[in-house]
Design a protein around this motif. Structure first.
Motif, mmCIF file in Angstrom:
data_model
loop_
_atom_site.group_PDB
_atom_site.id
_atom_site.type_symbol
_atom_site.label_atom_id
_atom_site.label_comp_id
_atom_site.label_asym_id
_atom_site.label_seq_id
_atom_site.Cartn_x
_atom_site.Cartn_y
_atom_site.Cartn_z
ATOM 1 N N PHE A 59 -98.282 35.573 19.506
ATOM 2 C CA PHE A 59 -99.520 34.867 19.179
ATOM 3 C C PHE A 59 -99.548 34.439 17.713
ATOM 4 C CE2 PHE A 59 -103.865 34.977 17.492
ATOM 5 C CZ PHE A 59 -104.477 34.048 18.312
ATOM 6 N N THR A 60 -99.142 35.325 16.824
ATOM 7 C CA THR A 60 -99.202 35.007 15.397
ATOM 8 C C THR A 60 -98.286 33.837 15.059
ATOM 9 O OG1 THR A 60 -99.699 37.331 14.908
ATOM 10 C CG2 THR A 60 -98.947 35.952 13.091
ATOM 11 N N GLU A 61 -97.089 33.852 15.599
ATOM 12 C CA GLU A 61 -96.152 32.759 15.329
ATOM 13 C C GLU A 61 -96.650 31.442 15.914
ATOM 14 O OE1 GLU A 61 -91.427 31.623 15.923
ATOM 15 O OE2 GLU A 61 -92.289 33.383 16.923
ATOM 16 N N LEU A 62 -97.192 31.507 17.139
ATOM 17 C CA LEU A 62 -97.712 30.292 17.751
ATOM 18 C C LEU A 62 -98.864 29.706 16.951
ATOM 19 C CD1 LEU A 62 -97.708 31.098 21.595
ATOM 20 C CD2 LEU A 62 -96.148 29.610 20.339
ATOM 21 N N ARG A 63 -99.760 30.564 16.491
ATOM 22 C CA ARG A 63 -100.910 30.069 15.736
ATOM 23 C C ARG A 63 -100.468 29.402 14.446
ATOM 24 N NH1 ARG A 63 -106.470 33.506 14.677
ATOM 25 N NH2 ARG A 63 -107.778 31.704 14.134
ATOM 26 N N GLN A 64 -99.416 29.923 13.854
ATOM 27 C CA GLN A 64 -98.907 29.320 12.630
ATOM 28 C C GLN A 64 -98.186 27.996 12.939
ATOM 29 O OE1 GLN A 64 -96.191 31.815 10.500
ATOM 30 N NE2 GLN A 64 -95.957 30.381 8.786
ATOM 31 N N ARG A 65 -97.440 27.963 14.028
ATOM 32 C CA ARG A 65 -96.710 26.758 14.405
ATOM 33 C C ARG A 65 -97.652 25.629 14.840
ATOM 34 N NH1 ARG A 65 -91.204 26.056 13.324
ATOM 35 N NH2 ARG A 65 -90.201 28.096 13.310
ATOM 36 N N PHE A 66 -98.735 26.008 15.459
ATOM 37 C CA PHE A 66 -99.639 25.008 16.027
ATOM 38 C C PHE A 66 -100.735 24.562 15.051
ATOM 39 C CE2 PHE A 66 -98.706 26.708 20.554
ATOM 40 C CZ PHE A 66 -97.522 25.999 20.568
ATOM 41 N N ARG A 67 -100.481 24.702 13.769
ATOM 42 C CA ARG A 67 -101.429 24.177 12.772
ATOM 43 C C ARG A 67 -101.224 22.672 12.617
ATOM 44 N NH1 ARG A 67 -103.987 27.686 9.141
ATOM 45 N NH2 ARG A 67 -104.077 25.940 7.671
ATOM 46 N N VAL A 118 -103.161 39.734 23.917
ATOM 47 C CA VAL A 118 -102.183 38.698 23.599
ATOM 48 C C VAL A 118 -101.974 38.542 22.097
ATOM 49 C CG1 VAL A 118 -102.669 37.463 25.732
ATOM 50 C CG2 VAL A 118 -103.959 36.900 23.659
ATOM 51 N N LYS A 119 -102.900 39.058 21.283
ATOM 52 C CA LYS A 119 -102.751 38.930 19.833
ATOM 53 C C LYS A 119 -101.715 39.880 19.262
ATOM 54 C CE LYS A 119 -107.371 37.179 18.676
ATOM 55 N NZ LYS A 119 -108.596 37.414 17.877
ATOM 56 N N THR A 120 -101.506 40.992 19.944
ATOM 57 C CA THR A 120 -100.609 42.013 19.396
ATOM 58 C C THR A 120 -99.352 42.233 20.240
ATOM 59 O OG1 THR A 120 -101.823 43.748 20.584
ATOM 60 C CG2 THR A 120 -102.546 43.225 18.339
ATOM 61 N N GLN A 121 -99.333 41.729 21.445
ATOM 62 C CA GLN A 121 -98.219 42.000 22.351
ATOM 63 C C GLN A 121 -97.440 40.716 22.650
ATOM 64 O OE1 GLN A 121 -99.458 44.014 25.881
ATOM 65 N NE2 GLN A 121 -97.361 44.471 26.579
ATOM 66 N N SER A 122 -96.139 40.819 22.565
ATOM 67 C CA SER A 122 -95.303 39.671 22.894
ATOM 68 C C SER A 122 -95.326 39.423 24.403
ATOM 69 C CB SER A 122 -93.864 39.904 22.437
ATOM 70 O OG SER A 122 -93.804 40.036 21.032
ATOM 71 N N LEU A 123 -95.271 38.164 24.768
ATOM 72 C CA LEU A 123 -95.302 37.777 26.175
ATOM 73 C C LEU A 123 -94.066 36.947 26.520
ATOM 74 C CD1 LEU A 123 -99.078 36.790 26.532
ATOM 75 C CD2 LEU A 123 -97.990 38.927 27.207
ATOM 76 N N ILE A 124 -93.782 36.906 27.812
ATOM 77 C CA ILE A 124 -92.613 36.190 28.314
ATOM 78 C C ILE A 124 -93.105 34.960 29.072
ATOM 79 C CG2 ILE A 124 -90.496 36.352 29.652
ATOM 80 C CD1 ILE A 124 -90.694 38.332 27.317
#
Length: 426
Positions: A59-67, A118-124
């Motif tokens: 989630f953290t990486e996605l939020r940064q990428r989707f800026r 979803v904010k703290t756990q990686s998903l597949i």
């Protein structure tokens, strides 16, 4: 850092998509906007996984990428939860339970069906696993050209090293391998503690099981690679000794050059020995491949023979039925011939039928009468025999001229008189 030169969505830089970054209301409040935002960000997540060559998202990486400049993807958390509910996202633990069996996985959903944090756990991302599996399978087809006649067998570590440009992280690679095994496109075994993978033969419909012969093929191939490495090392050593011998000769140290040449000769013999071993291993691989091909041909013969028998059985064809059919055809043709003969003779009434014996008797009488007439200088007219010796002599005078009418009349009367007399005598 925001991605602007290669957006995750075709409409990424359009002003109309600015509303996609705002918080989204629950679906029961505004279902249209809810579905639009879920579809938009789902496509962005899928595109992110493709470009990153990984099915693992954070989630953290996605939020940064989707800026996008000063815009932050506010609906991201809700969208990931919705994707989890639809089954597009799963936790690694869920996938592990699913691989253990459907019952275990379904029971886990029933007992604890709440979405993860979803904010703290990686998903597949499951769709990405399927896409990466296709890319890996296609790459192996290209890679097979570098191998011998058994390209479907490859070690886990070797395949991982060769596919790092396709799959980025180790976890994604393991998930792709598990997906291929689950789909029947791959099986797994081990040899001497090493994981060995076996891709399904493209000509086979069913997944091939890993056998001891497959492990032997891998061991032979590993030994051949070790021999190749050793031969290259010896070749390099031979070159160095050759240069050293030249230097010794230039220094006029003949004894040293002789010793170096001796070492060089020993290395050449060692190279020949290892090259012979390599050729023997290569021949063994060839024999294994030929044996497998022979077995496949025999299997094809067996299947073809059984299919042919089944086809004959379905059509009711056998030696007995064919013989019976041919005999029946002959009988039918004979009957038809008799029918034709009966029809061609026609129908004769009973009163018009003549006995063959009567015909024979009459014929014999006629022949007997002819013979008697010949003996007595007689002729047979109908059933009467006339002695021709009593007939008058044949006229010797010539026919009268046609200009004399009276002569013709007298001749006509004379002929009539003679014919009358003949009839009376008869």
């Amino acid at each position: 850092m925001a991605l602007t030169s290669s957006p995750y969505h075709p409409d990424w830089n359009k002003n109309e998509t600015r509303g996609m970054f705002a918080y989204m209301k629950p679906r029961h409040v505004d279902p249209l906007q809810f579905d639009k935002k879920v579809a938009f960000w789902s496509q962005c997540i899928s595109r992110f996984c493709e470009t990153s060559k990984s099915c693992v998202i954070d989630f953290t990486e996605l939020r940064q990428r989707f800026r996008r400049e000063d815009l932050i993807a506010a609906p991201l958390e809700s969208v990931m939860i919705e994707m989890y509910k639809k089954g597009d996202l799963q936790t690694e633990e869920d996938l592990l339970k699913k691989s253990q069996g459907w019952v275990s996985w379904v029971s886990s959903l029933v007992t604890g069906g709440n979405a993860p944090d979803v904010k703290t756990q990686s998903l597949i991302h499951l769709p990405t696993i399927a896409k990466l599996a296709v890319q890996l399978r296609n790459y192996h087809k290209e890679l097979a050209e570098e191998y011998d006649d058994t390209p479907e067998i490859i070690s886990y570590r070797e395949l991982r090293n060769k596919t790092q440009h396709i799959i980025k992280d180790e976890l994604s690679f393991d998930l792709v391998i598990n997906h291929l095994k689950k789909c029947g496109d791959m099986s797994e075994g081990n040899s001497k503690g090493e994981r060995i993978l076996k891709f399904k033969d493209q000509q086979s419909r069913s997944p091939g099981k890993f056998t001891a012969a497959d492990a032997s093929v891998h061991d032979i191939r590993s030994a051949m690679r070790n021999l190749e490495t050793e031969i290259r090392r010896l070749e390099e050593k031979e070159k160095q000794l050759k240069e050293s011998a030249k230097q010794a000769l230039q220094s006029k140290n003949r004894m040293k050059a002789k010793n170096i040449i001796l070492k060089k000769k020993l290395i050449e013999k060692e190279m020949e020995k290892k090259d012979g071993q390599y050729q023997q291993l290569l021949n063994m691989l060839t024999k294994i491949s030929e044996t497998r091909q022979t077995a496949e041909v025999l299997d094809a013969y067996r299947l073809g023979n059984q299919a042919f028998k089944d086809a004959l059985g379905r059509q009711g064809l056998s030696v007995d039925t064919i013989d019976k059919t041919i005999d029946s055809i002959h009988e039918t043709m004979d009957d038809f011939k008799e029918i034709n003969e009966a029809i061609s003779t026609g129908f004769v009434p009973a009163e018009q039928r003549i006995n063959d014996a009567e015909l024979e008797d009459e014929l014999n009488e006629m022949l007997e009468a002819d013979q008697i007439a010949d003996r007595n200088n007689s002729v047979k007219i109908n059933k009467n025999i006339i002695n021709i010796s009593s007939l008058p002599e044949v006229p010797t005078f010539g026919l009268p001229s046609t200009s004399n009418a009276s002569s013709l009349d007298s001749l006509s009367e004379s002929l009539e008189y003679r014919m009358k007399r003949l009839r009376e005598q008869a």
